[in-house]
Scaffold this motif. Structure first.
Motif, mmCIF file in Angstrom:
data_model
loop_
_atom_site.group_PDB
_atom_site.id
_atom_site.type_symbol
_atom_site.label_atom_id
_atom_site.label_comp_id
_atom_site.label_asym_id
_atom_site.label_seq_id
_atom_site.Cartn_x
_atom_site.Cartn_y
_atom_site.Cartn_z
ATOM 1 N N GLN A 49 4.751 -5.402 4.356
ATOM 2 C CA GLN A 49 4.944 -5.724 2.947
ATOM 3 C C GLN A 49 5.118 -4.463 2.093
ATOM 4 O O GLN A 49 5.500 -4.548 0.939
ATOM 5 N N TYR A 50 4.846 -3.310 2.673
ATOM 6 C CA TYR A 50 5.037 -2.069 1.921
ATOM 7 C C TYR A 50 6.467 -1.532 2.053
ATOM 8 O O TYR A 50 6.871 -0.673 1.313
ATOM 9 N N LEU B 4 6.088 -6.129 -4.866
ATOM 10 C CA LEU B 4 5.278 -7.104 -4.182
ATOM 11 C C LEU B 4 4.005 -7.357 -4.953
ATOM 12 O O LEU B 4 3.630 -8.479 -5.244
ATOM 13 N N TYR B 5 3.367 -6.254 -5.255
ATOM 14 C CA TYR B 5 2.060 -6.376 -5.885
ATOM 15 C C TYR B 5 2.203 -6.047 -7.358
ATOM 16 O O TYR B 5 2.501 -4.943 -7.737
ATOM 17 N N GLY C 161 -5.147 1.238 7.042
ATOM 18 C CA GLY C 161 -4.798 1.029 5.658
ATOM 19 C C GLY C 161 -3.504 1.745 5.376
ATOM 20 O O GLY C 161 -2.711 2.008 6.280
ATOM 21 N N VAL C 162 -3.318 2.083 4.113
ATOM 22 C CA VAL C 162 -2.117 2.790 3.711
ATOM 23 C C VAL C 162 -2.538 3.936 2.811
ATOM 24 O O VAL C 162 -3.168 3.730 1.786
ATOM 25 N N ILE D 200 -7.232 -6.933 -2.901
ATOM 26 C CA ILE D 200 -5.997 -7.515 -3.426
ATOM 27 C C ILE D 200 -5.431 -8.530 -2.447
ATOM 28 O O ILE D 200 -5.664 -8.475 -1.243
ATOM 29 N N GLN D 201 -4.670 -9.421 -3.013
ATOM 30 C CA GLN D 201 -4.048 -10.474 -2.222
ATOM 31 C C GLN D 201 -3.018 -9.894 -1.270
ATOM 32 O O GLN D 201 -2.298 -8.969 -1.609
ATOM 33 N N LYS D 202 -2.915 -10.509 -0.142
ATOM 34 C CA LYS D 202 -1.786 -10.217 0.720
ATOM 35 C C LYS D 202 -0.663 -11.151 0.295
ATOM 36 O O LYS D 202 -0.909 -12.177 -0.330
ATOM 37 N N PRO D 203 0.557 -10.809 0.646
ATOM 38 C CA PRO D 203 1.661 -11.661 0.233
ATOM 39 C C PRO D 203 1.514 -13.059 0.837
ATOM 40 O O PRO D 203 0.955 -13.214 1.921
ATOM 41 N N HIS E 122 -7.964 -2.100 -2.347
ATOM 42 C CA HIS E 122 -7.032 -1.189 -3.036
ATOM 43 C C HIS E 122 -7.774 -0.351 -4.058
ATOM 44 O O HIS E 122 -8.598 -0.866 -4.807
ATOM 45 N N ASP F 78 -4.835 2.238 0.103
ATOM 46 C CA ASP F 78 -5.262 0.893 0.473
ATOM 47 C C ASP F 78 -6.028 1.005 1.789
ATOM 48 O O ASP F 78 -5.610 1.737 2.691
ATOM 49 N N VAL G 147 -7.543 -6.341 2.136
ATOM 50 C CA VAL G 147 -6.939 -5.097 1.660
ATOM 51 C C VAL G 147 -7.738 -4.622 0.450
ATOM 52 O O VAL G 147 -7.751 -5.269 -0.599
#
Lengths: 213, 848
Positions: A76-77, A199-200, A42-43, B569-572, B627, B633, B625
């Motif tokens: 994407q981050y 992005l989000y 994850g992040v 959450i959605q991924k891009p 979040h 995340d 993901v």
């Protein structure tokens, strides 16, 4: 008493799984070291306050999953960061080879003026060294980055590395900062600024609530 | 004292444009005196103005707003502001831009001569509005008059024509304050922590404070104040000198305007200790109550946050004939407040005096640098020094007794009859304050110019009206005395020298403490980042089948210190948070700290997701993901395998398969799917006429269900469907398991799951158009791809057989057309009712 910090920005730790990204972060923020390796899936992030040239800088450091299968997501981050640590393990030739791939991903996905720094971690493991310091220096030169060999285990060069990247990000954004400071903003939130094209959507809305403050 | 809103007239407002600049021009000496006015130079084109802004947050706010406005202009340079709104005020204006010299400052170390502009104000405004605050300390009297009026609220602002202007100022100020970002929480935390650990990084150093109070009875200075102010051998570090009854004239009372301010200030500055240089930090006056604060030059740099306020408690409880003036400041790390008050007169009015004290304590409030902070009151200071004509008298003794005690120097006995002592003992006033022993005779009332007690008709009882009290830690009184030598007034001045332990900051310790606090707060903040532990990170679905529900459970445990909100959450580039064959239930929610939430991952392959899984173009693979709001995340891996099925496979593909679909290698299935669109692709082997699975189901029904009552109208069993599906996908049995109704339903589901219906989408529109023409309809069917045509004809033939047995199975053309038309002729988009009717009409031609 005046405000305690002026700038907030975001730094990202990248590199193969197992090079010690999470350990670098733990050492830097909490001054702790956990030798067992638990993969970050994850992040994750932590906050830290630094003072650079009298400016109080709050940095949000993102620790990303290094495993390959997550890379499409972690990429994407990148665009939400202002600075990136490219981390390899000096005892792993392979992790060093992969830096090129990480760097090219950064070029592709990160904002143009992002600052990068090369980090060869586990410098304490002299006996197992596979990547010579000169190789690191050479690669860093080729990319025009600064280079540090660090050890999260012995706390070698940790603060120096993080501070250097923060300084560079600060310098890279100096013009914007000056402009914003002129306008009398109490705090300049670089992270939130970038977020506008983020992005989000949900992160952007979170940030606008001032949650990092 | 400096500029107030009323001092700026509209015609002098300078548009903020590119050639506009504001520069701070305070001289080094002024900068040294923290708390001094801020001098700024405003320039615009040829014009230049020098202004003095009062020290403090208001000016800082103003300057930052001006800077902000200026940088806004820089950003959008396309249009210069034209200030059209100003034109309607122009009829009121007169001349402008008259240059004038400031009056000579009193003390050259305090103020600088500066050039400035003075503007004649519009005729409809009363008095002279002077922008010039050049000699702020010595004071331009008119200016002082106006600004003091402001603070007293005495001015009849309502009468003025500029009401509109002043109110618009107010609203814009508010807007600016509201627009200020509110990042204070963390700062406040640090401030609190710093305050708590003050002992660690501060040490005490003693400084001497000279306090003097003198009721001058409206007199002008006639003699040197040297004996009063210069009674210490060493020069004190600070002078706080208070006067009462500076001016008893009506003018002073009504306009707060008096020449005496300057005269007495001059007298004081001339009598300060000659062995040291002093800087005047602040002067504040309310009618006749004045307080002047000097500091030794070398300490000036350590004085900050200087504010001055006044409170009137006189006539109607508000007027300035009685009341208090006060200066607060920070010296090193100690907050100090000096109050000079003149309380209500007359022997019997001691309760009124108590009330005045309370009113002053509650009404006197200092604004803070941070506009979000509540105002500071007197009692919030580390050190409070209270001087003044407190007016408490000696009671219960005859004049003669008093005078006898005085002549015997029995001040101790006399003190027992002092109202202030009694009120303090009763805790009715000055709670927490200390007054040193009084070893001097009463300071009131004397015949002016002498040391003789009041000889007037009233023959007042002598009293200790003039007092000095203090409150705070580490204060030692060095002396407390009166000064008989001064004879100008009917009072004698009083002085006290206090040695006060001031908190000084050790910079190294401070830095260490500060860093420690920041580190702790960072740590705290990191600990407060929402966090959960996941029971599992990877989920595997084994042998997932068409229309078979499988579920796995993920437990989220909130191991953080705060409640958290989670959401997948959605991924891009993806429109949903997971693949269509998967759902997370719930996909978002809230977990209290220490709480647990179970999330079910449900996999279900239906007709829309089956085709790509059958062909192997899609896998049971996904990363979700998870979040946490304001937190991390987490990535969750989903994997598994899908068993391909005839359900969701194309007619074309199935015709190629002579073996059960699950016996075929994945690779073959993928190749076939890729070729399926291509009719011309030559196959080495001749394909089947129709899919064998279809044949098995129809043949089964043909053999055993032609006469089955309500066939195709009664539902089958789900469990039997699963068995039939497995049968079709894994083998070629002679007969199918399950009831006729289940087989019939399996057939309908089969037709429904076809990625391309029996009549392919591309023929749909044609079919609608020719639905009423039987031969046209037949022609269309003849044009279908071979395997589709075979299936269509085969099904139609079977249905005609069924209709022959309608007596038993109770079917008719309408029923069958309704059921099958919707499966065989599907719209590529949404079907409306009219179209539906047409598809049924079309199909009926083949049932007759």
């Amino acid at each position: 008493m005046a405000k305690q910090y002026d700038v907030l920005f975001r730094l990202l730790l990248l590199g193969d799984s197992g090079v010690g990204k999470t350990c670098l972060l733990c050492r830097f923020t909490d001054n702790e070291f956990h030798p067992s390796h638990i993969s970050t899936i994850g992040v994750d992030f932590k906050m830290k306050t630094l003072e650079i040239d009298g400016i109080k800088v709050r940095i949000q450091i993102w620790d990303t999953a290094g495993q390959e299968r997550y890379q499409t997501i972690t990429k994407q981050y990148y665009r939400r960061a202002q600075g990136i640590f490219l981390v390899y393990d000096i005892t792993s030739e392979r992790s060093f080879q992969h830096i090129m791939k990480w760097a090219s991903d950064v070029d592709e996905y990160a904002p143009e003026k992002i600052r990068k720094i090369l980090v060869g971690n586990k410098s304490d493991e002299v006996d197992k060294r596979q990547v010579a310091t000169e190789q690191g220096i050479k690669l860093a030169n080729a990319y025009g980055m600064d280079f540090f060999e660090t050890s999260a285990f012995t706390n070698h060069n940790i603060t120096e590395t993080f501070t250097r990247l923060a300084e560079q990000v600060l310098a890279a954004n100096k013009k914007d900062l000056d402009l914003l400071r002129m306008s009398g903003n109490e705090e300049i939130n670089l992270a939130a600024l970038e977020e506008e094209e983020g992005l989000y959507e949900r992160v952007a809305s979170d940030e606008s609530k001032g949650c990092w403050c | 004292m400096a500029i107030t809103a009323d001092d700026v007239s509209l015609e002098d407002i300078i548009p903020i444009s590119l050639d506009f600049a504001v520069v701070e021009v305070s001289s080094p000496e002024e900068l040294a005196v923290v708390g001094a006015d801020t001098r700024v130079r405003v320039s615009h084109q040829e014009e230049e103005l020098e202004l003095r802004l009062p020290f403090g947050s208001h000016s800082r706010l103003f300057l930052s707003e001006v800077n902000r406005a200026w940088s806004d202009v820089c950003k959008s340079t396309t249009q210069a502001p034209r200030f059209e709104w100003i034109s309607k005020y122009h009829k009121n204006t007169r001349g402008q831009g008259v240059v004038k010299q400031a009056p000579s400052p009193l003390d050259s170390t305090l103020t600088q001569l500066n050039e400035h502009k003075k503007t004649e104000k519009p005729s409809d405004q009363k008095g002279s509005l002077e922008r010039d605050k050049g000699s702020s300390n010595s004071g331009t009297q008119k200016t002082r008059a106006y600004s003091s009026q402001e603070s007293q609220g005495l001015s009849s602002r309502e009468d003025r024509d500029d009401l509109v202007r002043s109110s618009s100022h107010t609203t814009s100020n508010k807007a600016q304050i509201l627009a200020m970002p509110q990042f204070g929480l963390r700062d406040n935390l640090i401030k609190c922590e710093l305050m708590k650990s003050e002992d660690i990084y501060t040490y005490l150093q003693n400084f001497s404070f000279f306090l003097g109070t003198y009721n001058v009875n409206g007199q002008t200075p006639k003699e040197s104040l040297f004996p009063w102010l210069n009674c210490t051998s060493d020069p004190p570090d600070m002078y706080c000198v208070g006067f009462q009854e500076l001016d008893l004239s009506k003018e002073a009372f009504f306009f707060n305007d008096t020449p005496k301010e300057l005269e007495w200030t001059k007298a004081v500055s001339e009598a300060l200790h000659p062995d040291a240089k002093y800087a005047l930090v602040k002067l504040v006056r309310l009618v006749g109550i004045m307080l002047i604060f000097y500091v030794k030059n070398e300490h000036a740099a350590f004085i900050s946050d200087v504010e001055a306020e006044t409170v009137g408690t006189g006539i109607m409880g508000r007027m300035g004939n009685k009341g208090a003036v006060s200066i607060r400041f920070r010296f090193h790390n100690s907050d100090i407040c000096v109050v000079n008050s003149h309380l209500a007169a007359h022997i019997e009015e001691y309760e009124r005096r108590n009330q005045d004290y309370k009113d002053i304590c509650s009404r006197l409030q200092f604004r803070q640098l941070d506009p979000n902070q509540p105002p500071l009151t007197i009692m919030k200071h580390d050190v409070i020094l209270w001087i003044g004509d407190l007016n408490y008298r000696i009671t219960e003794l005859e004049v003669s007794n008093v005078k006898e005690l005085i002549s015997n120097k029995d001040f101790e006995t006399l003190h027992n009859y002092d109202q202030l002592k009694r009120q303090i003992d009763e805790e009715a006033v000055f709670v927490g304050f200390v007054e040193g022993d009084i070893d001097f005779q009463p300071t009131y009332k004397y015949d002016t110019g002498s040391d003789l007690w009041d000889t007037s008709e009233k023959c007042r009882v002598p009293a200790w009206c003039d007092r000095i009290l203090y409150r705070g830690k580490n204060i030692v009184q060095k002396h407390y005395q009166s000064h008989m030598a001064l004879k100008t007034s009917d009072h004698k001045p009083v002085s006290s020298l206090l040695q006060i332990g001031i908190k000084r900051v050790n910079p190294d310790d401070y830095k260490r403490t500060f860093e420690e606090i920041v580190r702790n707060i960072d740590k705290m903040e990191n600990e407060c980042i929402p966090s959960v532990t996941l029971s599992k990170r990877e989920f595997h679905f084994t042998d997932l089948k068409y229309m078979q529900h499988q579920a796995e459970t993920l437990s989220l445990f909130n191991d953080g210190q705060v409640p958290c909100q989670f959401e997948f959450i959605q991924k891009p580039n993806e429109s949903t948070y997971c693949k269509a064959w998967l759902t997370a239930n719930p996909s978002k929610g809230f977990i209290a700290n220490g709480g647990t939430v179970d999330i079910d991952f449900e996999a279900f392959v239906n007709r829309s997701t089956a085709p790509e899984l059958n062909s192997g173009q899609e896998q049971i693979e996904d990363i979700l993901v998870l979040h946490l709001e304001r937190g991390k995340d987490y990535f969750i891996s989903i994997s598994g395998n899908y068993l391909p099925s005839c359900y969701g496979s194309s007619i074309h593909s199935l015709c190629q398969l002579k073996e059960p679909i699950q016996d075929m290698p994945q690779e073959t299935l993928r190749e076939m799917a890729e070729k399926s669109g291509d009719e011309n692709a030559e196959n080495t082997e001749k394909p089947l006429d129709i899919p064998k699975e279809l044949w098995m189901m129809v043949d089964h029904l043909f053999r055993s269900a032609l006469k089955q009552e309500d066939i195709f109208q009664q539902p089958g069993l789900r469990s039997e469907f699963a068995v039939i599906r497995d049968c079709l996908d894994t083998g070629i049995p002679d007969s199918l398991p399950g009831s006729n109704h289940s087989v019939a339903e399996a057939l309908l589901l089969f037709l429904d799951a076809l990625p391309q219906p029996v009549v392919p989408f591309s023929f749909y529109q044609q079919c609608l158009e020719s639905c009423s023409n039987a031969s046209q309809c037949e022609k269309i069917i003849s044009m279908l791809p071979q395997c589709h045509k075979n299936v269509f004809n085969y099904l139609a033939a079977f249905l005609r057989e069924l209709l022959k047995n309608s007596a038993s199975n109770r079917l008719d053309v309408n029923i069958l057309a309704t059921i099958f038309a919707s499966l065989l002729l599907k719209s590529p988009t949404k079907q409306d009712f009219a179209e539906k009717r047409k598809t049924q009409e079309f199909f009926q031609h083949f049932l007759a």
